[in-house]
Design a protein around this motif. Structure first.
Motif, PDB file in Angstrom:
ATOM      1  N   THR A  31      28.057  42.437  57.749  1.00  0.00           N
ATOM      2  CA  THR A  31      27.105  43.291  58.460  1.00  0.00           C
ATOM      3  C   THR A  31      26.348  44.206  57.503  1.00  0.00           C
ATOM      4  OG1 THR A  31      28.855  44.925  58.870  1.00  0.00           O
ATOM      5  CG2 THR A  31      28.457  43.270  60.577  1.00  0.00           C
ATOM      6  N   ARG A  32      26.756  44.253  56.230  1.00  0.00           N
ATOM      7  CA  ARG A  32      26.030  45.034  55.220  1.00  0.00           C
ATOM      8  C   ARG A  32      25.014  44.164  54.478  1.00  0.00           C
ATOM      9  NH1 ARG A  32      25.252  49.640  56.544  1.00  0.00           N
ATOM     10  NH2 ARG A  32      24.442  50.031  54.469  1.00  0.00           N
ATOM     11  N   GLN A  33      24.669  43.025  55.049  1.00  0.00           N
ATOM     12  CA  GLN A  33      23.585  42.177  54.544  1.00  0.00           C
ATOM     13  C   GLN A  33      23.845  41.689  53.129  1.00  0.00           C
ATOM     14  OE1 GLN A  33      19.640  43.948  54.540  1.00  0.00           O
ATOM     15  NE2 GLN A  33      18.725  42.086  55.347  1.00  0.00           N
ATOM     16  N   THR A  34      25.081  41.347  52.874  1.00  0.00           N
ATOM     17  CA  THR A  34      25.433  40.806  51.566  1.00  0.00           C
ATOM     18  C   THR A  34      26.565  39.819  51.764  1.00  0.00           C
ATOM     19  OG1 THR A  34      26.067  41.357  49.300  1.00  0.00           O
ATOM     20  CG2 THR A  34      27.029  42.716  51.043  1.00  0.00           C
ATOM     21  N   PHE A  35      27.140  39.325  50.655  1.00  0.00           N
ATOM     22  CA  PHE A  35      28.266  38.410  50.767  1.00  0.00           C
ATOM     23  C   PHE A  35      29.502  39.049  50.170  1.00  0.00           C
ATOM     24  CE2 PHE A  35      26.441  37.389  46.618  1.00  0.00           C
ATOM     25  CZ  PHE A  35      27.568  37.312  45.813  1.00  0.00           C
ATOM     26  N   GLN A  36      30.655  38.562  50.633  1.00  0.00           N
ATOM     27  CA  GLN A  36      31.938  39.003  50.101  1.00  0.00           C
ATOM     28  C   GLN A  36      32.749  37.798  49.652  1.00  0.00           C
ATOM     29  OE1 GLN A  36      32.491  42.978  52.945  1.00  0.00           O
ATOM     30  NE2 GLN A  36      33.865  41.251  53.226  1.00  0.00           N
ATOM     31  N   PHE A  37      33.461  37.972  48.537  1.00  0.00           N
ATOM     32  CA  PHE A  37      34.531  37.069  48.163  1.00  0.00           C
ATOM     33  C   PHE A  37      35.831  37.670  48.696  1.00  0.00           C
ATOM     34  CE2 PHE A  37      31.935  35.964  44.195  1.00  0.00           C
ATOM     35  CZ  PHE A  37      31.556  34.719  44.664  1.00  0.00           C
ATOM     36  N   HIS A  38      36.684  36.856  49.268  1.00  0.00           N
ATOM     37  CA  HIS A  38      38.005  37.307  49.704  1.00  0.00           C
ATOM     38  C   HIS A  38      39.062  36.538  48.942  1.00  0.00           C
ATOM     39  CE1 HIS A  38      37.039  39.778  53.359  1.00  0.00           C
ATOM     40  NE2 HIS A  38      35.879  39.169  53.168  1.00  0.00           N
ATOM     41  N   GLY A  39      40.142  37.219  48.588  1.00  0.00           N
ATOM     42  CA  GLY A  39      41.277  36.544  47.996  1.00  0.00           C
ATOM     43  C   GLY A  39      41.113  36.184  46.538  1.00  0.00           C
ATOM     44  N   VAL A  40      40.618  37.122  45.732  1.00  0.00           N
ATOM     45  CA  VAL A  40      40.501  36.881  44.287  1.00  0.00           C
ATOM     46  C   VAL A  40      41.673  37.571  43.588  1.00  0.00           C
ATOM     47  CG1 VAL A  40      39.052  37.147  42.247  1.00  0.00           C
ATOM     48  CG2 VAL A  40      37.992  36.763  44.492  1.00  0.00           C
ATOM     49  N   LEU A  41      42.463  36.791  42.898  1.00  0.00           N
ATOM     50  CA  LEU A  41      43.635  37.332  42.208  1.00  0.00           C
ATOM     51  C   LEU A  41      43.220  38.057  40.927  1.00  0.00           C
ATOM     52  CD1 LEU A  41      46.034  34.267  42.665  1.00  0.00           C
ATOM     53  CD2 LEU A  41      45.931  36.355  44.048  1.00  0.00           C
ATOM     54  N   LYS A  42      44.056  38.983  40.491  1.00  0.00           N
ATOM     55  CA  LYS A  42      43.704  39.860  39.378  1.00  0.00           C
ATOM     56  C   LYS A  42      43.287  39.105  38.107  1.00  0.00           C
ATOM     57  CE  LYS A  42      46.685  42.787  37.438  1.00  0.00           C
ATOM     58  NZ  LYS A  42      47.578  43.962  37.289  1.00  0.00           N
ATOM     59  N   PRO A  43      43.933  38.001  37.737  1.00  0.00           N
ATOM     60  CA  PRO A  43      43.491  37.287  36.520  1.00  0.00           C
ATOM     61  C   PRO A  43      42.060  36.768  36.598  1.00  0.00           C
ATOM     62  CG  PRO A  43      45.706  36.604  37.128  1.00  0.00           C
ATOM     63  CD  PRO A  43      45.192  37.425  38.270  1.00  0.00           C
ATOM     64  N   ASN A  44      41.509  36.642  37.807  1.00  0.00           N
ATOM     65  CA  ASN A  44      40.147  36.116  37.962  1.00  0.00           C
ATOM     66  C   ASN A  44      39.098  37.191  38.222  1.00  0.00           C
ATOM     67  OD1 ASN A  44      41.023  33.399  37.733  1.00  0.00           O
ATOM     68  ND2 ASN A  44      41.637  33.396  39.887  1.00  0.00           N
ATOM     69  N   VAL A  45      39.518  38.443  38.275  1.00  0.00           N
ATOM     70  CA  VAL A  45      38.589  39.511  38.673  1.00  0.00           C
ATOM     71  C   VAL A  45      37.497  39.722  37.627  1.00  0.00           C
ATOM     72  CG1 VAL A  45      38.387  41.984  39.108  1.00  0.00           C
ATOM     73  CG2 VAL A  45      40.179  40.674  40.227  1.00  0.00           C
ATOM     74  N   LYS A  46      37.872  39.790  36.360  1.00  0.00           N
ATOM     75  CA  LYS A  46      36.868  40.047  35.328  1.00  0.00           C
ATOM     76  C   LYS A  46      35.880  38.885  35.224  1.00  0.00           C
ATOM     77  CE  LYS A  46      36.329  41.922  30.686  1.00  0.00           C
ATOM     78  NZ  LYS A  46      37.021  42.563  29.546  1.00  0.00           N
ATOM     79  N   SER A  47      36.374  37.665  35.286  1.00  0.00           N
ATOM     80  CA  SER A  47      35.469  36.520  35.198  1.00  0.00           C
ATOM     81  C   SER A  47      34.541  36.463  36.406  1.00  0.00           C
ATOM     82  CB  SER A  47      36.266  35.218  35.076  1.00  0.00           C
ATOM     83  OG  SER A  47      37.062  34.997  36.228  1.00  0.00           O
ATOM     84  N   MET A  48      34.985  36.985  37.543  1.00  0.00           N
ATOM     85  CA  MET A  48      34.130  37.052  38.732  1.00  0.00           C
ATOM     86  C   MET A  48      32.924  37.951  38.467  1.00  0.00           C
ATOM     87  SD  MET A  48      35.179  38.445  42.549  1.00  0.00           S
ATOM     88  CE  MET A  48      36.022  39.892  41.885  1.00  0.00           C
ATOM     89  N   HIS A  49      33.167  39.135  37.912  1.00  0.00           N
ATOM     90  CA  HIS A  49      32.059  40.044  37.603  1.00  0.00           C
ATOM     91  C   HIS A  49      31.139  39.447  36.538  1.00  0.00           C
ATOM     92  CE1 HIS A  49      33.282  43.566  39.938  1.00  0.00           C
ATOM     93  NE2 HIS A  49      34.527  43.287  39.609  1.00  0.00           N
ATOM     94  N   GLN A  50      31.704  38.767  35.575  1.00  0.00           N
ATOM     95  CA  GLN A  50      30.879  38.178  34.523  1.00  0.00           C
ATOM     96  C   GLN A  50      30.037  37.025  35.053  1.00  0.00           C
ATOM     97  OE1 GLN A  50      33.824  37.420  31.458  1.00  0.00           O
ATOM     98  NE2 GLN A  50      33.578  39.475  30.613  1.00  0.00           N
ATOM     99  N   MET A  51      30.601  36.241  35.954  1.00  0.00           N
ATOM    100  CA  MET A  51      29.825  35.180  36.583  1.00  0.00           C
ATOM    101  C   MET A  51      28.642  35.759  37.352  1.00  0.00           C
ATOM    102  SD  MET A  51      29.171  33.812  39.847  1.00  0.00           S
ATOM    103  CE  MET A  51      30.554  34.408  40.815  1.00  0.00           C
ATOM    104  N   LEU A  52      28.891  36.806  38.144  1.00  0.00           N
ATOM    105  CA  LEU A  52      27.814  37.437  38.904  1.00  0.00           C
ATOM    106  C   LEU A  52      26.736  37.980  37.971  1.00  0.00           C
ATOM    107  CD1 LEU A  52      29.867  39.358  41.627  1.00  0.00           C
ATOM    108  CD2 LEU A  52      28.478  37.300  41.960  1.00  0.00           C
ATOM    109  N   ASN A  53      27.161  38.623  36.901  1.00  0.00           N
ATOM    110  CA  ASN A  53      26.207  39.191  35.952  1.00  0.00           C
ATOM    111  C   ASN A  53      25.329  38.108  35.325  1.00  0.00           C
ATOM    112  OD1 ASN A  53      25.244  41.473  34.167  1.00  0.00           O
ATOM    113  ND2 ASN A  53      26.101  40.118  32.607  1.00  0.00           N
ATOM    114  N   GLN A  54      25.900  36.957  35.043  1.00  0.00           N
ATOM    115  CA  GLN A  54      25.144  35.869  34.424  1.00  0.00           C
ATOM    116  C   GLN A  54      24.009  35.373  35.309  1.00  0.00           C
ATOM    117  OE1 GLN A  54      28.182  33.005  33.499  1.00  0.00           O
ATOM    118  NE2 GLN A  54      29.008  34.220  31.792  1.00  0.00           N
ATOM    119  N   VAL A  55      24.172  35.522  36.641  1.00  0.00           N
ATOM    120  CA  VAL A  55      23.115  35.060  37.549  1.00  0.00           C
ATOM    121  C   VAL A  55      22.321  36.227  38.133  1.00  0.00           C
ATOM    122  CG1 VAL A  55      24.269  32.901  38.114  1.00  0.00           C
ATOM    123  CG2 VAL A  55      24.704  34.927  39.532  1.00  0.00           C
ATOM    124  N   GLY A  56      22.541  37.442  37.596  1.00  0.00           N
ATOM    125  CA  GLY A  56      21.719  38.576  37.990  1.00  0.00           C
ATOM    126  C   GLY A  56      22.175  39.319  39.225  1.00  0.00           C
TER     127      GLY A  56
END
Length: 576
Positions: free
Chosen positions: A115-140
């Motif tokens: 409802t905040r007009q965006t998307f959410q990832f659910h269920g990301v384990l701690k070892p994957n958290v940093k790579s998640m932010h880096q992936m997002l950053n790579q695509v802007g």
């Protein structure tokens, strides 16, 4: 601040969140160190709260919590990430990247439109958290300030670009978002390995202790109220002349959250401060935020939102302070009217000859189901689509900017994958729920998982009374925090306990009236029994084209909420 306004500061022992923010080193805390701790899947201590400023909430799967405890395991700790996506616009390249990550690195494999007009990832384990932010950053994309005591993702009417006004409104949503972001480089340092040489040691707008509570902003283009302005702290209502955006009416102090059993908390509509010309937009946005920063309640977080500040200090005092800080005087509001707030499901054609397809996504959950491969379908469309995607504040997805030559191909893909169907009822399109169980730690009752069957029951009741071509704005939220915006529905359910809800009636279709609690703590059968009776009356007693919520008020089933600070908790019934 002048001595005259010192009495607007709430005195007392500060809430612990204020200590946390002050000691966080501008939101850094010890998050980086916590990332390398493999003894727990959790972010511990203050970091549990601080990661929210970076766009994440720590959660666990409550469905398996008891079983893991039996096995002497800690809960399955993971994070939910909410992206920052002003106006909800995302490129197909970005979409394919988030689709791939959800498939490979999240427990649930889904993308959730919110409802905040965006998307959410659910269920990301701690070892994957940093790579998640880096992936997002790579695509802007990033998740800066989509949670925590800051200005969150800025919403904008999601109508595809059919005129210059819509494009301009979207650009202002982006500008407001960027202007009000935290300036600390904590996000870049922790998640993107950013250099520390440019570290910011001051927050000129938000302050080094940030805001007293979360803050939400929208840009809305009448006659569509698809962002629900009265659910937000700050709203810019677009005013156009001759197809050109010239300014905004500014609405301040809306919000829907409350606390069960605490009558000092209540949902509240926003106040109209007046009109400003377009060049003053950022100055006024900054002034509203800084006034709330300085005057908001830092002692009691339950009364810390902007709506309570306005009630405590007075609307005129708050407005005068905004004028003083911005150097802008509000003019009389320009006339406007909201006539609808839902998404126009299906195809529409823009003024430029491009076509736009709004796909109905029930509950916003994009996942492959048997016979309904929604996630695969979105990815297949993204691979060939030359325009962009638009996420709506009603949890739907718009395939925008489709040339006529691609229209048939995209529709075929949508139908093949269950993204487009001709038998979705008006009632299902007008229903919405928050995520709730099993992932939200605040959830008291089901919402997302309850909604589909509940809507089927309501469809049956409508048909029983010959009203199958009508619909009711129906919303379910698993707790009183308001994510499902039930407090702007004609029928709003607010979770109280497993299988039990507070039953609210009497909102309107335009989203400009708050519903009143009609029955407290009742179960699903009682709710449907009540609706059966009331819909039966509506079918027999309604005036021409009278909406359900308006009928309930006229028929004196419930009293309208006029001033929620004073009358929200009044007895719902009329004395005879």
């Amino acid at each position: 601040m002048s001595n005259d306004h010192k009495n607007f500061i709430v005195e007392g022992n500060l809430a612990d969140n204020e200590r946390l923010k002050e000691q966080s080193n501008l939101l850094r805390g010890t998050i980086a160190e916590n990332l390398t701790d493999d003894l727990t899947g959790a972010f511990v201590g203050d970091n549990f709260q601080l990661i929210r400023f970076h766009g994440m909430y720590q959660q666990d799967d409550r469905d398996i919590r008891a079983e893991r405890a039996k096995q002497k395991l800690e809960p399955l700790q993971n994070v939910m990430l909410r992206a920052r996506l002003p106006g909800g616009i995302i490129t197909t390249k970005q979409w394919l990247a988030i689709d791939k990550f959800a498939e490979e690195k999240s427990i649930y494999g889904s993308i959730r439109l919110t409802t905040r007009q965006t998307f959410q990832f659910h269920g990301v384990l701690k070892p994957n958290v940093k790579s998640m932010h880096q992936m997002l950053n790579q695509v802007g994309v990033d998740s800066i300030a989509t949670a925590g005591d800051v200005n969150r993702n800025v919403l904008c009417t999601s109508n595809p670009v059919e005129s210059e006004v819509h494009q301009e409104a979207y650009e202002w949503a982006k500008k407001i978002s960027e202007h009000l972001l935290p300036k600390t480089r904590a996000y870049a340092e922790i998640w993107l390995d950013g250099e520390k040489s440019e570290t910011t040691e001051v927050e000129p707008i938000l302050g080094n202790n940030y805001l007293p509570r979360k803050f939400k902003t929208t840009v809305v283009i009448p006659p569509q109220n698809d962002v629900d302005v009265h659910a937000n702290d700050l709203n810019f209502v677009a005013i156009a002349e001759n197809g050109k955006l010239i300014g905004f009416n500014v609405l301040v102090g809306g919000g829907l959250a409350m606390t069960h059993g605490d009558t000092s908390t209540f949902p509240r509509k926003a106040d109209d401060f007046g009109y400003i010309s377009i060049e003053h937009t950022l100055a006024v946005a900054e002034a509203v935020v800084s006034t709330q920063r300085d005057w908001g309640n830092r002692v009691n977080r339950k009364n810390a939102k902007t709506k309570y500040t306005l009630e405590r200090v007075g609307v005129e005092n708050f407005k005068a302070e905004v004028e003083k800080r911005s150097g802008v005087s509000f003019a009389q509001s320009r006339p406007y009217e909201f006539t609808s707030r839902g998404d126009r499901i299906g195809w529409v054609e823009g003024v430029d000859g491009k076509h736009h397809l709004t796909l109905f996504i029930e509950n916003g959950r994009i996942l492959d189901y048997p016979g309904k491969t929604l996630k695969t379908g979105c990815a297949e469309i993204a691979k060939i689509h030359t325009g962009d995607f638009r996420l709506t504040a009603n949890q739907n997805l718009i395939v925008a900017g489709v040339p006529a030559s691609q229209k048939a191909q995209i529709e075929q893909l949508a139908r093949e994958h269950g993204l487009m169907a001709d038998d979705v009822s008006l009632q299902r399109k007008d229903s919405m729920a928050c995520v709730s169980l099993p992932t939200c730690p605040l959830a008291m009752a089901e919402a997302e998982r309850y909604l589909p069957d509940a809507v089927t029951e309501i469809e049956g009741i409508l048909a029983k009374h010959g009203m199958q071509n009508e619909s009711i704005i129906y919303r379910v939220t698993g707790c009183p925090n308001g994510c499902g915006r039930a407090m702007l529905a004609e029928v709003g359910l607010v979770g109280k306990a497993p299988g039990k809800y507070n039953f609210h009636l009497g909102g309107d279709r335009q989203g400009t009236r708050i519903p009143r609690m009609y029955r407290e703590n009742i179960d699903e059968k009682e709710i449907m029994d009540e609706l059966d009776v009331l819909i039966g009356r509506w079918s027999k007693e309604r005036e021409v084209n009278e909406a359900f919520g308006d009928f309930l008020i006229r028929a004196k089933v419930v009293k309208p909420v006029i001033d929620s600070a004073k009358d929200f908790y009044d007895d719902p019934s009329y004395s005879i």
